[in-house]
Every structure is written in C-alpha cells, then in structure tokens.
Design a protein around this motif. Structure first.
Motif, PDB file in Angstrom:
ATOM      1  N   LEU A 132     -12.530  11.733  11.143  1.00 34.64           N
ATOM      2  CA  LEU A 132     -12.309  10.563  10.308  1.00 34.64           C
ATOM      3  C   LEU A 132     -10.833  10.274  10.055  1.00 34.64           C
ATOM      4  O   LEU A 132     -10.493   9.380   9.288  1.00 34.64           O
ATOM      5  CB  LEU A 132     -13.079  10.685   8.998  1.00 34.64           C
ATOM      6  CG  LEU A 132     -14.596  10.721   9.177  1.00 34.64           C
ATOM      7  CD1 LEU A 132     -15.290  10.907   7.845  1.00 34.64           C
ATOM      8  CD2 LEU A 132     -15.089   9.453   9.869  1.00 34.64           C
ATOM      9  N   SER A 133      -9.975  11.030  10.734  1.00 32.13           N
ATOM     10  CA  SER A 133      -8.543  10.728  10.727  1.00 32.13           C
ATOM     11  C   SER A 133      -7.934  11.291  12.007  1.00 32.13           C
ATOM     12  O   SER A 133      -8.519  12.166  12.654  1.00 32.13           O
ATOM     13  CB  SER A 133      -7.850  11.303   9.484  1.00 32.13           C
ATOM     14  OG  SER A 133      -7.915  12.708   9.500  1.00 32.13           O
ATOM     15  N   TYR A 134      -6.791  10.779  12.363  1.00 37.15           N
ATOM     16  CA  TYR A 134      -6.068  11.241  13.548  1.00 37.15           C
ATOM     17  C   TYR A 134      -4.596  10.908  13.365  1.00 37.15           C
ATOM     18  O   TYR A 134      -4.230  10.049  12.562  1.00 37.15           O
ATOM     19  CB  TYR A 134      -6.615  10.580  14.831  1.00 37.15           C
ATOM     20  CG  TYR A 134      -6.539   9.080  14.820  1.00 37.15           C
ATOM     21  CD1 TYR A 134      -5.413   8.420  15.295  1.00 37.15           C
ATOM     22  CD2 TYR A 134      -7.585   8.320  14.306  1.00 37.15           C
ATOM     23  CE1 TYR A 134      -5.334   7.037  15.259  1.00 37.15           C
ATOM     24  CE2 TYR A 134      -7.511   6.939  14.280  1.00 37.15           C
ATOM     25  CZ  TYR A 134      -6.385   6.300  14.762  1.00 37.15           C
ATOM     26  OH  TYR A 134      -6.308   4.933  14.719  1.00 37.15           O
ATOM     27  N   GLN A 135      -3.763  11.613  14.117  1.00 32.90           N
ATOM     28  CA  GLN A 135      -2.326  11.334  14.062  1.00 32.90           C
ATOM     29  C   GLN A 135      -1.958  10.442  15.235  1.00 32.90           C
ATOM     30  O   GLN A 135      -2.223  10.764  16.386  1.00 32.90           O
ATOM     31  CB  GLN A 135      -1.509  12.619  14.098  1.00 32.90           C
ATOM     32  CG  GLN A 135      -0.036  12.354  13.893  1.00 32.90           C
ATOM     33  CD  GLN A 135       0.727  13.603  13.536  1.00 32.90           C
ATOM     34  OE1 GLN A 135       0.204  14.700  13.603  1.00 32.90           O
ATOM     35  NE2 GLN A 135       1.977  13.430  13.154  1.00 32.90           N
ATOM     36  N   GLU A 136      -1.356   9.322  14.917  1.00 30.53           N
ATOM     37  CA  GLU A 136      -0.919   8.355  15.915  1.00 30.53           C
ATOM     38  C   GLU A 136       0.368   8.896  16.532  1.00 30.53           C
ATOM     39  O   GLU A 136       1.333   9.163  15.825  1.00 30.53           O
ATOM     40  CB  GLU A 136      -0.699   7.003  15.212  1.00 30.53           C
ATOM     41  CG  GLU A 136      -0.887   5.810  16.082  1.00 30.53           C
ATOM     42  CD  GLU A 136       0.376   5.431  16.833  1.00 30.53           C
ATOM     43  OE1 GLU A 136       1.493   5.680  16.366  1.00 30.53           O
ATOM     44  OE2 GLU A 136       0.214   4.901  17.924  1.00 30.53           O
ATOM     45  N   THR A 137       0.389   9.112  17.839  1.00 32.15           N
ATOM     46  CA  THR A 137       1.511   9.820  18.472  1.00 32.15           C
ATOM     47  C   THR A 137       2.804   9.015  18.532  1.00 32.15           C
ATOM     48  O   THR A 137       3.887   9.591  18.472  1.00 32.15           O
ATOM     49  CB  THR A 137       1.143  10.284  19.893  1.00 32.15           C
ATOM     50  OG1 THR A 137       0.696   9.184  20.656  1.00 32.15           O
ATOM     51  CG2 THR A 137       0.099  11.373  19.866  1.00 32.15           C
ATOM     52  N   VAL A 138       2.733   7.699  18.635  1.00 29.86           N
ATOM     53  CA  VAL A 138       3.960   6.902  18.756  1.00 29.86           C
ATOM     54  C   VAL A 138       4.766   6.949  17.463  1.00 29.86           C
ATOM     55  O   VAL A 138       5.965   7.198  17.479  1.00 29.86           O
ATOM     56  CB  VAL A 138       3.636   5.444  19.153  1.00 29.86           C
ATOM     57  CG1 VAL A 138       4.886   4.584  19.131  1.00 29.86           C
ATOM     58  CG2 VAL A 138       2.987   5.399  20.523  1.00 29.86           C
ATOM     59  N   THR A 139       4.099   6.730  16.329  1.00 33.92           N
ATOM     60  CA  THR A 139       4.812   6.704  15.048  1.00 33.92           C
ATOM     61  C   THR A 139       4.669   7.998  14.264  1.00 33.92           C
ATOM     62  O   THR A 139       5.409   8.233  13.315  1.00 33.92           O
ATOM     63  CB  THR A 139       4.305   5.545  14.166  1.00 33.92           C
ATOM     64  OG1 THR A 139       2.922   5.767  13.883  1.00 33.92           O
ATOM     65  CG2 THR A 139       4.498   4.216  14.855  1.00 33.92           C
ATOM     66  N   GLY A 140       3.689   8.808  14.629  1.00 38.34           N
ATOM     67  CA  GLY A 140       3.444  10.054  13.914  1.00 38.34           C
ATOM     68  C   GLY A 140       2.675   9.871  12.613  1.00 38.34           C
ATOM     69  O   GLY A 140       2.526  10.822  11.850  1.00 38.34           O
ATOM     70  N   THR A 141       2.185   8.683  12.357  1.00 37.93           N
ATOM     71  CA  THR A 141       1.471   8.431  11.101  1.00 37.93           C
ATOM     72  C   THR A 141       0.028   8.923  11.193  1.00 37.93           C
ATOM     73  O   THR A 141      -0.563   8.957  12.264  1.00 37.93           O
ATOM     74  CB  THR A 141       1.470   6.932  10.747  1.00 37.93           C
ATOM     75  OG1 THR A 141       0.865   6.209  11.819  1.00 37.93           O
ATOM     76  CG2 THR A 141       2.877   6.424  10.508  1.00 37.93           C
TER      77      THR A 141
END
Length: 140
Positions: free
Chosen positions: A32-41
């Motif tokens: 239900l969540s993940y880390q976005e690799t481009v921005t790290g958010t």
C-alpha cells in the motif's frame, strides 16, 4: 457482439477483477506504499481507486480526478517501483483499461481487458471458464 454487449462483458469482468483486487488487499498481497525512485518520495496506494473507477464508468461521472489519480501508480508499476504479484496487477490493469476505454473514450483493445481479467484469477481452471461464460451470458 454489439458495442453495448462488449461493454457489459467488460464491466462484468472488471467487477470480478475488483473482487480479486479487494481479496489481495485484504490478504496483504498488495503493498500500500512504495518509494518512487526518481524523486525518492514515499507514495501511498489508493486501495479504493479501482472501485471508484468502476463507479465512474457505471454512473458516467466526471473522470478527471480518477484519471489523474491513476497516473502515478500506473507509471510506478511500469517503472517497477510498485511491485505487485501477477493476479492483483492484472486485476488493477483490467479496471484501469476498462476505465480508459469507457470513461475516457480511449481506444483500448477489447481482448486485452478480457485477458487481463481472466489473468487476475490466476492459473486457468474450470472457474476461469465459468467466469468468462457468466460474463458472456450477462451480455446476451
């Protein structure tokens, strides 16, 4: 098969895919969540978004908000930031593509929606065939 009959088949299959999605959420198979690799958010997954998309199709409400909310998780899935098991991924894609076709009027291949919905059920079994037969009967 008429366009309206195809739509009924797709919506029936998308409803079945939604049940698969909800079952995967309830059993903890969907992160239900993940880390976005481009921005790290850190991004949260809207677990109710697929259900809201189906309601939008059926009730013919404004698709703008739902369309915008699909962008990040759909890209994240393609970028492999959001990792899903096959069945919940196909369930999500079934609903996403039905939404694209019927709420936004995009040219989405009819068989892609069918194949994704059936893939959301896992390994083909007699149940898979029964689901497809039920969807076809509902369209008649």
């Amino acid at each position: 098969m008429s366009a309206e009959q195809k739509k009924r088949v797709h919506l029936c299959l998308a409803s079945i895919a939604l049940k698969q999605w909800e079952k995967a959420i309830a059993s903890g198979l969907v992160p239900l969540s993940y880390q976005e690799t481009v921005t790290g958010t850190l991004q949260d997954v809207e677990e109710l978004l697929p259900a809201e998309a189906l309601v939008c199709i059926v009730e013919k409400t404004d698709p703008t908000s739902i369309s915008a909310r699909f962008l990040e998780p759909t890209c994240a899935s393609g970028d492999e930031d959001w990792h899903l098991a096959d069945e919940p991924m196909y369930a999500y894609l079934t609903i996403y593509n039905a939404f694209q076709k019927y709420a936004l009027g995009k040219d989405i291949d009819d068989w892609m929606i069918v194949n994704q919905a059936l893939s959301s059920l896992g390994t083909p079994t007699d149940e898979t065939h029964s689901v497809f037969e039920m969807a076809l009967n509902e369209a008649a």
